[in-house]
Enzyme design. Structure first.
Site, mmCIF file in Angstrom:
data_model
loop_
_atom_site.group_PDB
_atom_site.id
_atom_site.type_symbol
_atom_site.label_atom_id
_atom_site.label_comp_id
_atom_site.label_asym_id
_atom_site.label_seq_id
_atom_site.Cartn_x
_atom_site.Cartn_y
_atom_site.Cartn_z
ATOM 1 N N SER A 95 -27.240 -9.559 38.907
ATOM 2 C CA SER A 95 -27.945 -8.671 38.417
ATOM 3 C C SER A 95 -29.053 -8.472 39.012
ATOM 4 C CB SER A 95 -28.462 -9.273 37.315
ATOM 5 O OG SER A 95 -27.547 -9.715 36.098
ATOM 6 N N ARG A 96 -29.271 -7.942 40.139
ATOM 7 C CA ARG A 96 -29.861 -7.543 41.005
ATOM 8 C C ARG A 96 -30.991 -8.499 41.519
ATOM 9 N NH1 ARG A 96 -26.040 -4.921 42.549
ATOM 10 N NH2 ARG A 96 -26.124 -3.011 42.788
#
Ligand SMILES: Cc1cc2nc3c(=O)[nH]c(=O)nc-3n(C[C@H](O)[C@H](O)[C@H](O)COP(=O)(O)O)c2cc1C
Length: 217
Positions: free
Chosen positions: A192-193
């Site tokens: 998710s970055r």
């Protein structure tokens, strides 16, 4: 590929990340671990590093070179001392180096200053190169305008003739650079970055010891 497909091109990385408790005091020790892992993972040319330079007018340029050795004092690469990069480095010795180990969802970014390698260091490395590469170093006026490939090939045969039957000496315009790092950042892609970033910065007020901190992704 259309724009929509291009925008959808992303990886959601699943790595568990960097455990800060395992980070050594010296970033070069951690680089050593990651570099071996990059080589073991079969990454093509894991020692390929993109180096960015700027001249005194802040004209920026970057290119890939091969990092040929490293130790606690820094990282070495070899090139033509009359090339565009060398001209930049003569005027502004600051360099930024990037190892993009994308297959491992990792990158290492290094900032530092360069100095020329000793002639003994350059000579030792030059002697280890294949003869054709040694001749190539003589033949290439790196970064200068080339009027046609046949001229390069003609220069190669001229230097082959010149050095026939003997060792190829190191050209005086060719040699190593040593990158003395002042900042080394390790980046690990995570889900998710929410990636990991750990940065070592040399503290000149503390005998050059390294200070470690993490950054938002
Ligand atoms: C994988 C790869 C490795 C390279 N290794 C070197 C190298 O070790 N030394 C070098 O001078 N150029 C190397 N080059 C060529 C440079 O990227 C660049 O074209 C050349 O050094 C001239 O750059 P300049 O005009 O900015 O000085 C390599 C290129 C690639 C793609």
């Amino acid at each position: 590929m259309n724009q929509e497909q291009l925008e959808a091109l992303r990886n959601d990385y699943s790595e568990s990340g960097i455990d800060p408790d395992t980070l050594p005091a010296d970033p070069v020790d951690f680089f050593d671990i990651w570099f071996r892992q990059a080589a073991d993972a079969g990454i093509s040319e894991p020692n390929g590093m993109v180096i960015a330079t700027a001249d005194q007018l802040e004209n920026l340029s970057q290119r890939t070179v091969l990092m040929k050795s490293f130790d606690q004092h820094g990282f070495f690469f070899y090139t033509n001392y009359a090339s565009r990069k060398a001209t930049h480095l003569q005027r502004n010795p600051t360099v930024s180096c990037l190892f993009p180990w994308l297959a491992l969802h990792r990158q290492v970014a290094i900032t530092g200053t360069v100095s020329r390698a000793s002639s003994a260091n350059t000579e030792r490395y030059f002697k280890s190169r294949p003869r054709a590469s040694q001749i190539g170093a003589w033949a290439s006026r790196q970064s200068e305008r080339l009027e046609g490939r046949h001229i390069l090939e003609q220069r190669v045969s001229e230097f082959e003739d010149r050095f026939k039957g003997g060792d190829v000496p190191v050209p005086e315009f060719w040699g190593g650079y040593h990158v003395n790092p002042s900042r080394i950042e390790f980046w690990q892609g995570r889900t998710s970055r929410l990636h990991d970033r750990y940065v070592y910065t040399r503290d000149e007020n503390d005998s050059g010891n390294w200070v470690l901190e993490s950054l938002y992704p």
